[in-house]
Motif scaffolding. Sequence first.
Motif, PDB file in Angstrom:
ATOM      1  N   CYS A  81       0.838  -1.198   0.000  1.00 11.33           N
ATOM      2  CA  CYS A  81       0.000   0.000   0.000  1.00 11.33           C
ATOM      3  C   CYS A  81       0.874   1.250   0.000  1.00 11.33           C
ATOM      4  CB  CYS A  81      -0.900   0.018   1.237  1.00 11.33           C
ATOM      5  SG  CYS A  81      -2.301  -1.111   1.137  1.00 11.33           S
ATOM      6  N   ARG A 164      -5.926  -3.131   6.992  1.00 14.09           N
ATOM      7  CA  ARG A 164      -5.966  -2.071   5.990  1.00 14.09           C
ATOM      8  C   ARG A 164      -5.173  -0.872   6.530  1.00 14.09           C
ATOM      9  NH1 ARG A 164     -11.808  -0.607   4.968  1.00 14.09           N
ATOM     10  NH2 ARG A 164     -11.021   0.132   2.949  1.00 14.09           N
ATOM     11  N   THR A 166      -4.147   2.208   5.661  1.00 20.06           N
ATOM     12  CA  THR A 166      -4.630   3.585   5.635  1.00 20.06           C
ATOM     13  C   THR A 166      -5.798   3.769   6.598  1.00 20.06           C
ATOM     14  OG1 THR A 166      -3.952   3.762   3.322  1.00 20.06           O
ATOM     15  CG2 THR A 166      -5.476   5.436   4.149  1.00 20.06           C
ATOM     16  N   THR A 167      -6.723   2.821   6.577  1.00 19.43           N
ATOM     17  CA  THR A 167      -7.874   2.863   7.476  1.00 19.43           C
ATOM     18  C   THR A 167      -7.432   2.704   8.923  1.00 19.43           C
ATOM     19  OG1 THR A 167      -9.138   1.800   5.704  1.00 19.43           O
ATOM     20  CG2 THR A 167     -10.183   1.905   7.860  1.00 19.43           C
ATOM     21  N   ASP A 253     -15.027  -2.816  14.015  1.00 19.85           N
ATOM     22  CA  ASP A 253     -14.385  -2.893  12.698  1.00 19.85           C
ATOM     23  C   ASP A 253     -13.155  -3.795  12.696  1.00 19.85           C
ATOM     24  OD1 ASP A 253     -16.179  -1.267  11.241  1.00 19.85           O
ATOM     25  OD2 ASP A 253     -15.338   0.502  12.224  1.00 19.85           O
ATOM     26  N   ARG A 266     -16.908  -3.725   5.211  1.00 18.25           N
ATOM     27  CA  ARG A 266     -17.423  -2.378   4.938  1.00 18.25           C
ATOM     28  C   ARG A 266     -16.262  -1.421   4.680  1.00 18.25           C
ATOM     29  NH1 ARG A 266     -21.943  -1.687   9.780  1.00 18.25           N
ATOM     30  NH2 ARG A 266     -22.948  -3.722   9.510  1.00 18.25           N
ATOM     31  N   ASN A 267     -16.601  -0.210   4.304  1.00 21.12           N
ATOM     32  CA  ASN A 267     -15.562   0.814   4.099  1.00 21.12           C
ATOM     33  C   ASN A 267     -14.791   1.087   5.382  1.00 21.12           C
ATOM     34  OD1 ASN A 267     -16.309   1.152   1.455  1.00 21.12           O
ATOM     35  ND2 ASN A 267     -17.674   2.883   1.861  1.00 21.12           N
ATOM     36  N   THR A 268     -15.464   0.876   6.523  1.00 22.75           N
ATOM     37  CA  THR A 268     -14.829   1.170   7.810  1.00 22.75           C
ATOM     38  C   THR A 268     -14.067  -0.020   8.389  1.00 22.75           C
ATOM     39  OG1 THR A 268     -16.903   0.570   8.940  1.00 22.75           O
ATOM     40  CG2 THR A 268     -16.560   2.911   8.394  1.00 22.75           C
ATOM     41  N   SER A 269     -14.142  -1.183   7.754  1.00 20.65           N
ATOM     42  CA  SER A 269     -13.429  -2.353   8.276  1.00 20.65           C
ATOM     43  C   SER A 269     -11.940  -2.036   8.412  1.00 20.65           C
ATOM     44  CB  SER A 269     -13.617  -3.558   7.350  1.00 20.65           C
ATOM     45  OG  SER A 269     -14.963  -4.006   7.357  1.00 20.65           O
ATOM     46  N   ILE A 286     -11.798  -6.206  -2.652  1.00 22.58           N
ATOM     47  CA  ILE A 286     -12.971  -5.555  -2.068  1.00 22.58           C
ATOM     48  C   ILE A 286     -12.566  -4.514  -1.026  1.00 22.58           C
ATOM     49  CG2 ILE A 286     -15.033  -5.924  -0.645  1.00 22.58           C
ATOM     50  CD1 ILE A 286     -15.200  -8.743  -1.873  1.00 22.58           C
ATOM     51  N   SER A 287     -11.625  -4.881  -0.169  1.00 20.98           N
ATOM     52  CA  SER A 287     -11.278  -4.027   0.972  1.00 20.98           C
ATOM     53  C   SER A 287     -10.217  -2.980   0.625  1.00 20.98           C
ATOM     54  CB  SER A 287     -10.794  -4.890   2.138  1.00 20.98           C
ATOM     55  OG  SER A 287      -9.641  -5.627   1.778  1.00 20.98           O
TER      56      SER A 287
END
Length: 289
Positions: A81, A164, A166-167, A253, A266-269, A286-287
């Motif tokens: 990433c 993830r 960045t998240t 999450d 989800r986007n917040t995972s 997907i993620s």
Amino acid sequence: MLRRAIKAACAPKTARVLLLVGCVATIFLLLVSSRRYTASIFVEQQSLNHRTLSPKVVIGIFSVPWNRQRRDLIRQTIMSCPTIVNQKHRSDPDIIFRFIFGLDALGGVPADLHEEQRLYRDILVLNIRENMNQGKTWRFFHEAPEHFPKSQFIVKADDDSIIRPTTFWSALKEVNASNNGKRIYWGRLMNSEYEGVKFRYAGGMAEVLSADLVRWIRDSTIPEEYKNGHEDFMVGFWLRKGAMAVNYAHSWDFHDYKGDNQREIRNTSIVIHNVDPPEWMALWDISGC
């Protein structure tokens, strides 16, 4: 006469057997000594390499030598990433990942890891025999302040977890700010009880501890005394047993892809756990980061 004849005939064979046993034992001891010496060099060198870095967050992914496929998937996705790659050559990156191992049965470093370390330099071998619930997590948190003395957070994670970056980084900054950066224990929190002590613990998919809690684990006698047991469960127990004033931070999450803590991606995972290699790339698509 017969007894003397038998003794005379067998004596040379006995001597040869004893000599053979002695040779085998000597070779074994030399092998063990050599592997331990090699391991000490490996461990010392990796320590020197890590102390040149000042990452804000160290994510230690627990693995075993035969899970190379999982590690390569993590390198191809999570560790590729931009959040990670763009800071790869900085001495103070926001996040770094390290694969965490123990020593082999002879007290050495498995041969395959030497080559893997040469290629990627992302391996950390702890001074403990490889195990799951007999002290590996304690040893990781115990050694982390030595390897990464300036890090603000130390994370223990599994090699079947999609993290993830960045998240994760964005969410961690919020958690840090809301708790004044002190005594933070973040993850998917669950309740439990052990030896009459009720406590909360973060699931082993990803356990995030601030550096002050990690230093306490290093310095206190409680974690070593209770190092054996379900590794994620015991971390929560240590902190409660030590009466630490912990700032617990729970997040839904951090969840399973399949299993007891399953949830839709989800986007917040932040962390998606229990992902097998055949599913990895599809879920990554997907993620993403």
